[in-house]
Design an enzyme around this catalytic site. Structure first.
Site, short mmCIF file in Angstrom:
data_model
loop_
_atom_site.label_atom_id
_atom_site.label_comp_id
_atom_site.label_asym_id
_atom_site.label_seq_id
_atom_site.Cartn_x
_atom_site.Cartn_y
_atom_site.Cartn_z
N GLU A 144 -7.96 4.53 4.02
CA GLU A 144 -7.48 4.30 5.38
C GLU A 144 -6.00 4.57 5.38
O GLU A 144 -5.26 4.02 4.55
CB GLU A 144 -7.70 2.84 5.79
CG GLU A 144 -9.05 2.54 6.38
CD GLU A 144 -9.12 1.08 6.81
OE1 GLU A 144 -8.07 0.46 7.03
OE2 GLU A 144 -10.23 0.57 6.89
N ASP A 167 -1.40 -6.65 13.62
CA ASP A 167 -1.03 -6.66 12.21
C ASP A 167 -0.06 -7.77 11.87
O ASP A 167 0.79 -8.15 12.67
CB ASP A 167 -0.42 -5.31 11.82
CG ASP A 167 -1.49 -4.25 11.66
OD1 ASP A 167 -2.39 -4.46 10.83
OD2 ASP A 167 -1.45 -3.24 12.38
N TYR A 210 -16.64 -1.75 10.58
CA TYR A 210 -15.60 -2.52 9.90
C TYR A 210 -15.68 -3.95 10.42
O TYR A 210 -15.37 -4.21 11.58
CB TYR A 210 -14.25 -1.89 10.22
CG TYR A 210 -13.04 -2.46 9.49
CD1 TYR A 210 -12.90 -3.82 9.23
CD2 TYR A 210 -12.02 -1.62 9.09
CE1 TYR A 210 -11.79 -4.31 8.58
CE2 TYR A 210 -10.89 -2.10 8.43
CZ TYR A 210 -10.78 -3.45 8.19
OH TYR A 210 -9.67 -3.95 7.56
#
Lengths: 428, 278
Positions: free
Chosen positions: B52, B63, B178
């Site tokens: 990734e 994040d 994911y």
């Protein structure tokens, strides 16, 4: 070609650098039906959030839809707006300013007289009532200058809910009095050290908190931006401004105003003033952005609509200050409340369809307007509405004496005296 | 080999080996383009099964501090979306089989132009996309155009994605799914192994796609625990933190940085490979 008012279906995403921004040849049937069910105003708005937040956004949309239809919610909101916020506030005829400028008749909507000194509380009361209805037990918010943070901390104290306010570390340093106010009101103020350490980063950090505390937390966004339903919801709560102006102007002059003027950062006070008038073709509207040092350099202003281009940030598509690579640029303005690289998506749409005219006013023009109002009317305006006032100073002399202008005086200037003193070279 | 089949081929090979895969995340251009390419080129030999590659963005809302800092380091060193694609092109000169997934936020792609981006990404050798701020509600933006061009669109499923919503989330997902094992940001706390197993089992009731699990996996032991129940373990913040730790006082890469990062990836890969040989 006329764009559909609600962006029926979905227009294909435009390539940012070559977006078509045609002014329509003829007006739409209505400018007030947006957003569509996907939260779009034309191509703007939407729900650009992480999957973790999506179920919460959908819950919020549902809860808000139910609250909107519930007369008990409306009654509760009206009660607090009347007895706690102090609405309706006056629509004031600024007689000396009108004489001084020598043209249009200037009225001021006195939203600076609200409890906490700005329009922000209109929205905070609405959202916290919704949070209670949804059974949420914790409040978070972002703030730039601290006005929305203070308003959020205020309503959280009023209802006894714990409150965390995210504020860029740079702003914490610049806005110490508001930081202390929030703490006095029992809120926790978290200085945000990430990114550029200003409002946009505070909003990022609030979203990170929300993504982490999904079960019990309600995020009170302070402006008409963010993922759907926030832009519509905040607009609805702020529309009390325009609705009052409508009644008050009818009472004062027996007709609707000719021109509405309001400052635009994220755009909530302007949206609140404009929205009830969007379908009155005789009413012109001017949104005034922060031109900073001027629009010649993308780093020197905070005028997303007049100096930016469409992009996606903080849950919605709208005009943004960004570089060629789509990286977000820090806005600059003398007013910390206008210093945001985005703007509400409904404004982006109103700009493209040409219903509202957007202008930019420089720091210096705003500062001059600030001093003008202090001396002609005995009112210290916040630096945000000083931008709107600076536009009024430009417009009014060109207009006849029977032309009615309403400017939203959306905040008081006490918080800004330090910044103004510094600009004027005065040591306090 | 056409682009999307690199992902399918890799997961098929992993199944044949009877083990889970290791998915490694690094930010493109962190701490600079040359070091980033050196790390990228070393990843397959160190044991990364899928790569990734983060597309730097000024405002990465999902994040944590480690990946935020990595993005800012890369941007400061001149990273752009075009240069991220150039990095992939350079990587593909030496490696034709390791799938590369670009991960990031929508605005730089929107600014680049969706069609232009997809064409350039395919040309560079990109296999899939993970775009954090594009939920299924916004599929018309990039997901559907990507699928039409043969670029996989890998969706995040989270603990808040309930059974009612899951079919919508999986509908246009391709390559793999994911699973974000915590409600939170990258690099934050870790989920319990039992919870992860239950979540993976739930996803498998809804899809035949491989399930990768990420968020909060920061050691060979945790990677191994995930590898026992999922098709792949994703490690990001912990790798990116090794990059940060290898910078000198001026923010320049120290002499052992690349080797230290790859050494850490080797230990993660060992953990993943040992996991099912009990």
């Amino acid at each position: 070609m006329v764009a559909p008012p609600t962006g029926e279906g979905r227009l294909p995403p435009a390539i940012g650098s070559c977006l078509v921004t045609n002014i329509p040849q003829q007006p739409l049937n209505t400018y007030r039906s947006g957003p569509d069910e996907h939260g779009h105003f034309g191509i703007y708005g939407g729900r650009f959030v992480a999957e973790t937040l999506m179920p919460l956004i959908l819950d919020l949309e549902k809860a808000y839809g139910e609250a909107r239809r519930d007369p008990a919610f409306a009654d509760e909101l009206r009660y607090y707006l009347t007895h706690y916020v102090g609405r309706p506030n006056p629509l004031y005829f600024a007689e000396r300013l009108t004489a001084r400028l020598g043209g249009a008749k200037i009225y001021m909507k006195r939203d600076e007289l609200n409890h906490t000194g700005a329009h922000k509380i209109n929205n905070c009361i609405g959202q916290i009532l919704l949070a209670r209805r949804m059974g949420k037990r914790r409040i978070i918010a972002e703030t730039g200058a601290g006005q929305h943070g203070v308003a959020t901390a205020t309503v959280a104290a009023l209802f006894g809910l714990p409150c965390t306010v995210y504020m860029g570390a740079v702003d914490v340093e610049r806005q110490k009095p508001n930081v202390f106010r929030m703490k006095l009101l029992g809120a926790e103020v978290v200085p945000v050290e990430s990114g550029a350490r200003t409002l946009k980063d505070a909003m990022n950090e609030a979203l990170r908190d929300w993504v982490t505390n999904v079960e019990d937390t309600f995020y009170i966004i302070g402006t008409v931006a963010g993922p759907h339903p926030y832009p519509a919801m905040v607009r609805d709560f702020q529309s009390v401004i325009g609705n009052e102006v409508r009644e008050q102007m009818m009472a004062a002059e027996g007709r609707l105003p000719d021109t509405l003027v309001a400052a635009i950062g994220g755009g909530s006070n302007a949206m609140g003033l404009f929205h009830p008038f969007l379908d009155d073709p005789g009413v012109q509207m001017i949104g005034v952005e922060a031109g900073g040092y001027g629009l010649h350099d993308i780093h020197s202003h905070a005028a997303s609509l007049t100096g930016g281009r469409p992009g996606v940030l903080h849950g919605n598509r709208t005009y943004l200050l960004q570089d060629e690579d789509g990286q977000i640029i820090e806005g600059h303005s003398i007013s910390a409340g206008l210093d945001y690289p985005g703007v509400g998506p409904e404004h982006a749409w109103l700009r493209d369809v040409g219903r509202v005219r957007y202008e930019a006013v420089t720091d210096k023009e705003a500062l001059d307007a600030f001093q003008l109002l202090a001396r002609t009317e005995g009112i210290l305006p916040a630096l945000e509405p000083s931008h709107a006032l600076a536009q009024v100073v430009k417009e009014a002399p060109k207009l006849p004496a029977d032309h009615l202008i309403v400017m939203n005086l959306c905040g008081r200037g006490d918080k800004d005296i330090f910044a103004v003193a510094e600009k004027l070279g005065v040591a306090l | 080999m056409s682009a999307p089949s690199r992902i399918a081929a890799r997961f098929a090979a992993l199944r044949a080996e009877g083990r889970a895969g290791l998915v490694t995340f690094v930010t493109a251009g962190d701490p600079d383009a040359a070091t980033s390419l050196a790390i990228l080129r070393g990843l397959p030999a160190a044991g990364a099964d899928v790569i990734e590659l983060g597309m730097p963005f000024t405002d990465p809302m999902a994040d944590g501090p480690a990946i935020q800092a990595a993005g800012l380091r890369a941007l400061k060193a001149g990273a752009t979306l075009r240069r991220t694609l150039d990095l992939v092109t350079a990587f593909r000169q030496e490696d034709q089989s390791t799938p590369i997934i670009l991960m990031g936020y929508y605005n730089p792609i929107y600014s680049f132009g969706v069609d232009r981006f997809l064409t350039a990404a395919l040309e560079a050798g990109v296999d899939g996309l993970i775009v954090v701020d594009l939920p299924p509600e916004e599929d018309a933006e990039l997901c559907l155009p990507a699928l039409a061009k043969g670029v996989s669109f890998i969706r995040l499923a989270t603990p808040t994605t309930d059974d009612r919503r899951l079919p919508a989330v999986l509908a246009n997902t391709s390559g793999f799914v994911y699973y974000v094992s915590i409600t939170g940001i990258t690099g934050a706390g870790s989920a319990e192994a039992g919870d992860i197993a239950a979540a993976v089992a739930r996803l498998r009731r809804h899809t035949d796609l491989p399930v990768a699990v990420g968020f909060g996996i920061n050691s060979p032991e945790r990677a191994a625990a995930v590898a026992r129940v999922a098709d792949a373990a994703v490690v990001g913040s912990a790798i990116v933190s090794r990059i940060a730790a290898g910078l000198d006082g001026a923010g320049m890469p120290g002499p052992g940085l690349v080797e230290d990062v790859l050494g850490f990836v080797r230990r993660l890969a060992d953990g993943v490979r040992e996991a099912r040989r009990v």
